[in-house]
Write a protein that holds these residues in place. Structure first.
Motif, short mmCIF file in Angstrom:
data_model
loop_
_atom_site.label_atom_id
_atom_site.label_comp_id
_atom_site.label_asym_id
_atom_site.label_seq_id
_atom_site.Cartn_x
_atom_site.Cartn_y
_atom_site.Cartn_z
N ARG A 1 -5.69 -7.74 40.20
CA ARG A 1 -5.36 -6.99 41.42
C ARG A 1 -6.61 -6.52 42.16
N ARG A 2 -7.62 -6.09 41.39
CA ARG A 2 -8.85 -5.57 42.01
C ARG A 2 -9.79 -6.67 42.47
N MET A 3 -9.73 -7.81 41.79
CA MET A 3 -10.63 -8.93 42.08
C MET A 3 -9.78 -10.21 42.14
N PRO A 4 -9.10 -10.45 43.24
CA PRO A 4 -8.14 -11.56 43.32
C PRO A 4 -8.73 -12.95 43.03
N ASP A 5 -10.02 -13.11 43.22
CA ASP A 5 -10.64 -14.42 42.99
C ASP A 5 -11.04 -14.68 41.54
N VAL A 6 -10.80 -13.71 40.67
CA VAL A 6 -11.16 -13.87 39.27
C VAL A 6 -10.36 -15.03 38.65
N ARG A 7 -10.98 -15.75 37.74
CA ARG A 7 -10.31 -16.82 36.99
C ARG A 7 -9.72 -16.19 35.73
N THR A 8 -8.46 -16.49 35.43
CA THR A 8 -7.83 -15.92 34.24
C THR A 8 -7.48 -17.02 33.26
N VAL A 9 -7.82 -16.78 31.99
CA VAL A 9 -7.57 -17.74 30.91
C VAL A 9 -6.84 -17.02 29.79
N PHE A 10 -5.71 -17.58 29.38
CA PHE A 10 -4.93 -17.03 28.29
C PHE A 10 -5.18 -17.88 27.05
N ILE A 11 -5.63 -17.24 25.98
CA ILE A 11 -5.81 -17.94 24.71
C ILE A 11 -4.51 -17.76 23.92
N ALA A 12 -3.89 -18.87 23.55
CA ALA A 12 -2.60 -18.84 22.86
C ALA A 12 -2.74 -19.40 21.45
N PRO A 13 -1.90 -18.93 20.54
CA PRO A 13 -1.92 -19.50 19.19
C PRO A 13 -1.13 -20.81 19.19
N PRO A 14 -1.41 -21.69 18.22
CA PRO A 14 -0.62 -22.93 18.15
C PRO A 14 0.84 -22.65 17.80
N THR A 15 1.09 -21.63 16.97
CA THR A 15 2.45 -21.24 16.60
C THR A 15 2.47 -19.74 16.33
N TRP A 16 3.67 -19.18 16.35
CA TRP A 16 3.84 -17.76 16.01
C TRP A 16 3.41 -17.50 14.57
N ASP A 17 3.79 -18.40 13.67
CA ASP A 17 3.42 -18.22 12.26
C ASP A 17 1.91 -18.21 12.07
N THR A 18 1.21 -19.06 12.81
CA THR A 18 -0.26 -19.09 12.73
C THR A 18 -0.83 -17.75 13.17
N LEU A 19 -0.27 -17.19 14.25
CA LEU A 19 -0.75 -15.90 14.73
C LEU A 19 -0.55 -14.82 13.65
N LYS A 20 0.62 -14.80 13.03
CA LYS A 20 0.88 -13.82 11.97
C LYS A 20 -0.09 -14.01 10.80
N GLN A 21 -0.33 -15.27 10.42
CA GLN A 21 -1.25 -15.55 9.31
C GLN A 21 -2.66 -15.07 9.62
N ARG A 22 -3.10 -15.28 10.85
CA ARG A 22 -4.44 -14.85 11.25
C ARG A 22 -4.56 -13.33 11.22
N LEU A 23 -3.52 -12.65 11.66
CA LEU A 23 -3.55 -11.19 11.66
C LEU A 23 -3.60 -10.66 10.22
N VAL A 24 -2.80 -11.23 9.34
CA VAL A 24 -2.80 -10.81 7.94
C VAL A 24 -4.16 -11.11 7.30
N ALA A 25 -4.69 -12.31 7.57
CA ALA A 25 -5.96 -12.73 6.97
C ALA A 25 -7.12 -11.84 7.41
N ARG A 26 -7.02 -11.29 8.62
CA ARG A 26 -8.08 -10.42 9.12
C ARG A 26 -8.23 -9.20 8.21
N GLY A 27 -7.10 -8.69 7.70
CA GLY A 27 -7.13 -7.62 6.73
C GLY A 27 -7.67 -6.30 7.23
N THR A 28 -7.56 -6.04 8.54
CA THR A 28 -8.13 -4.81 9.09
C THR A 28 -7.08 -3.80 9.53
N GLU A 29 -5.80 -4.16 9.42
CA GLU A 29 -4.74 -3.26 9.86
C GLU A 29 -3.76 -2.99 8.73
#
Length: 183
Positions: free
Chosen positions: A111-139
């Motif tokens: 909104r503040r900088m309309p010309d900014v380029r936006t990139v969304f990093i997505a996981p390959p699967t929901w299960d992969t995302l959950k596994q990565r979060l668990v493996a991080r072990g910080t929460e």
């Protein structure tokens, strides 16, 4: 000359930081903003390098003085924001700027900088995302549940972004980002 700004966003544990670090290793001329946060440092995190760890009162002052380009309450617990002055200075110097921020913040920057380029990093699967979060072990289990709830909403809005990169293979994800940035 003005700099080129790219916002990198995506859900928790998707590997945003890993992708950005790998990009920076191969392209040290890229300037990466350091976000401020009210959360406590994780093991190994260095103040001023990984985040600017600030108190709630310090964060309030940044908000009140318009010292943040964007900010958000994330996972219902901690605030994160992008200090505006260093970003403006890097843009004015003609630098290629990367903001690695949460989805809420990405919307504010767009909104503040309309010309900014936006990139969304997505996981390959929901299960992969959950596994990565668990493996991080910080929460804790409760923190992981809260982060996964937030992630569901963030994944649902990925189409708002200019580009989506699936982080299935780090090298391939970084190469896609390099191509998008024209490096």
């Amino acid at each position: 000359m003005s700099g080129d700004v790219t916002v990198i966003s995506g859900p928790t544990a998707v590997g945003k930081g890993t992708v950005v670090r790998a990009l920076r290793e191969g392209h040290p001329d890229v300037w990466v903003s350091v976000s401020a946060t009210t959360r406590d440092p994780r093991p190994g995190e260095v103040d001023g390098e990984h985040y600017l760890f600030v108190s709630g009162a310090e964060f309030d002052e940044l908000v009140a003085s318009d010292g943040l380009l964007e900010w958000a309450l994330v996972h219902g617990t901690d605030r994160y924001g992008t200090p505006a002055a260093p970003v403006r200075a890097a843009v004015a110097a003609g630098r290629r700027v990367i903001l690695e921020i949460e989805v809420q913040g990405a919307r504010q920057v767009k909104r503040r900088m309309p010309d900014v380029r936006t990139v969304f990093i997505a996981p390959p699967t929901w299960d992969t995302l959950k596994q990565r979060l668990v493996a991080r072990g910080t929460e804790t289990a409760a923190q992981m549940d809260r982060r996964l709830q937030t992630a569901e909403g963030e994944l649902a809005v990925a189409a708002e972004f200019d580009h989506i990169i699936v982080n299935d293979d780090l090298g391939a994800a970084v190469e896609q980002l390099v191509e998008l940035l024209g490096l």
